[in-house]
Scaffold this active site. Sequence first.
Site, PDB file in Angstrom:
ATOM      1  N   LYS A 209       0.884  -1.177   0.000  1.00 48.69           N
ATOM      2  CA  LYS A 209       0.000   0.000   0.000  1.00 48.69           C
ATOM      3  C   LYS A 209       0.916   1.220   0.000  1.00 48.69           C
ATOM      4  CE  LYS A 209      -1.661   2.778   3.035  1.00 48.69           C
ATOM      5  NZ  LYS A 209      -1.452   4.010   2.232  1.00 48.69           N
ATOM      6  N   GLU A 287      10.142   0.806  10.608  1.00 54.48           N
ATOM      7  CA  GLU A 287      11.153   1.853  10.430  1.00 54.48           C
ATOM      8  C   GLU A 287      10.448   3.166  10.725  1.00 54.48           C
ATOM      9  OE1 GLU A 287      14.113   1.121  10.169  1.00 54.48           O
ATOM     10  OE2 GLU A 287      14.037  -0.934   9.446  1.00 54.48           O
ATOM     11  N   CYS A 321      13.893  10.408   7.405  1.00 51.29           N
ATOM     12  CA  CYS A 321      13.906   9.997   8.822  1.00 51.29           C
ATOM     13  C   CYS A 321      15.293  10.119   9.413  1.00 51.29           C
ATOM     14  CB  CYS A 321      13.484   8.541   8.951  1.00 51.29           C
ATOM     15  SG  CYS A 321      11.891   8.237   8.284  1.00 51.29           S
ATOM     16  N   GLU A 417      10.461  15.705  15.952  1.00 50.33           N
ATOM     17  CA  GLU A 417      11.051  15.629  14.614  1.00 50.33           C
ATOM     18  C   GLU A 417      10.484  16.756  13.745  1.00 50.33           C
ATOM     19  OE1 GLU A 417       9.962  12.000  12.616  1.00 50.33           O
ATOM     20  OE2 GLU A 417      11.823  11.963  11.460  1.00 50.33           O
TER      21      GLU A 417
HETATM   22  C1  SIN Z   1      13.752   7.434   5.244  1.00 47.96           C
HETATM   23  O1  SIN Z   1      13.741   8.639   5.369  1.00 47.96           O
HETATM   24  O2  SIN Z   1      12.853   6.745   5.720  1.00 47.96           O
HETATM   25  C2  SIN Z   1      14.832   6.709   4.483  1.00 47.96           C
HETATM   26  C3  SIN Z   1      16.073   7.449   4.303  1.00 47.96           C
HETATM   27  C4  SIN Z   1      17.168   6.618   3.693  1.00 47.96           C
HETATM   28  O3  SIN Z   1      16.985   5.465   3.316  1.00 47.96           O
HETATM   29  O4  SIN Z   1      18.276   7.140   3.593  1.00 47.96           O
END
Ligand code: SIN
Length: 516
Positions: A209, A287, A321, A417
């Site tokens: 998805k 993640e 992230c 964040e």
């Molecule tokens: C992400 O922001 O979830 C992945 C970043 C990355 O793989 O470098």
Amino acid sequence: MTMTTNMTARMLSTTRVVGLACRRFGWDAIAAAAAPLVRTRAYVDGRWLDAQDDFAVVDPGAAARTEIARVADCGPEEAKQAVDAAHQAFRRWKDVTAKERGAVLRKWAHLMEQHKEDLARIITFESGKPMKESLGEVSYSASFLDWFSEEARRVYGDVVPSPSKDRKILLLKQPVGVASFITPWNFPSAMITRKAGAALAAGCTVVVKPAEDTPLSALALAELSCQAGVPPGVFNVVPCSRERAPSVGRVLCTDPLVAKISFTGSTATGKVLLKMAADTVKKVSMELGGHAPFIVFDSADVDEAVRGAMASKFRNSGQTCVCSNRFLVQSSVYDAFLAKLGAAMDRELKLGHGGEPDTTQGPLINDRAADKVVGQVEDALSRGARLLRGGGRLGSSFVAPTLLADVSPDMLCMREETFGPLVPVVRFATEGEALAIANSSRTGLAGYFYSADMSQIWRVAEALEVGMVGVNEGLLSAAEGSFGGVKESGLGLEGSKYGVDEYLHVKYVCMGGLAG
Ligand code: SIN
């Protein structure tokens, strides 16, 4: 004066804004040139399916957020159909030899490289990412298929010395079954292949998805999977709107035929999915969010630290992230770091539509994302931070790259964040103080630091409570390295030799009666 007008008046940005009105190429030309890859229907059991409804995909970089496509808005029925197809296909795919599975993944990776430009344009137009970064994402994305094409043949079990002479102990690795993926908009291609490469290498089948903002990249991947020879039902994509996401997500996280869930996204959503997964005890990989510290110690090469900060902070306009989120700089290099970083921001950052060749900073994904960054800036300024660059909005979802000095740990930008182009800088005196601030977060995905002191390098690398550390390096992502966090940043690992384990279980076989 209201807080916002006050802030706009104080906006100090020298950032250049390019091409908001004119672009080197438009969506219509791309859609025509890349027609075979611009798919708008769901991909289930090797077929393209309509849903009862459709939803709009918009270009976040266009002034009026222009609609670029309408995509099938799948619901729980289509999701269930996809899970059933994946379950049927699993019976066959798990028995395809690892060598053949690897060859199919390798072909898929080659096709991605072959269609790199078109795939990158799709990423740019649906996510806003500058074209140069989109091209980088396509290669990064293909690298996971390539890496796991090789790992498929290295899924070894063990023969373990037995405590009894008449028994043999075997540990077999077997694919878990159907895997559901819920993937984000910030890497609309790479976050799918990082999971799919590992899953398909292990012998699992997949239902994706994709994020509601970026379904086109996922569907383009589906088209190429078909051309690469991925059999029907092995890789399925069910796009859906924000409204339908909860009901589709529920099927993917609760259906008893699903064995594994892999999610990349916010910690808040991850917690909801974990609860759903609990009822049928699924294997999970999460993640989740990060809040990366970026520490510059006295002994650091400040120019290198500035280079690393630019790369780590402004990749995808701060929307990753692993982007550095909290900058901690030791007293003796504090002023030099701020001056050099400000100069690099003026020199290197150009805001504009991702399709414009000079652009380095695209829009944020939507207005809410921009509101969040501006809110953090306003909060910091109201508590005594100093605005050195940027600070405001340029068009609905464009935010000027912003540099704040004299930030303190109580400010909002240090507690949550950002996911945007904000550099908040805190001054610190000792290593202990920096580590205490860095480790005060509930999340622990990535962390970065700059130092020339070898003892400090070992100490700090070990002491940081994160899953990934950049030492004198601001960009660490690679298919060969592991990707995953500690604390509330998630569970499990992607990439590296460990990524495939997330799609396997170990079966202990005890063979008895072997005496004599
Ligand atoms: C992400 O922001 O979830 C992945 C970043 C990355 O793989 O470098």
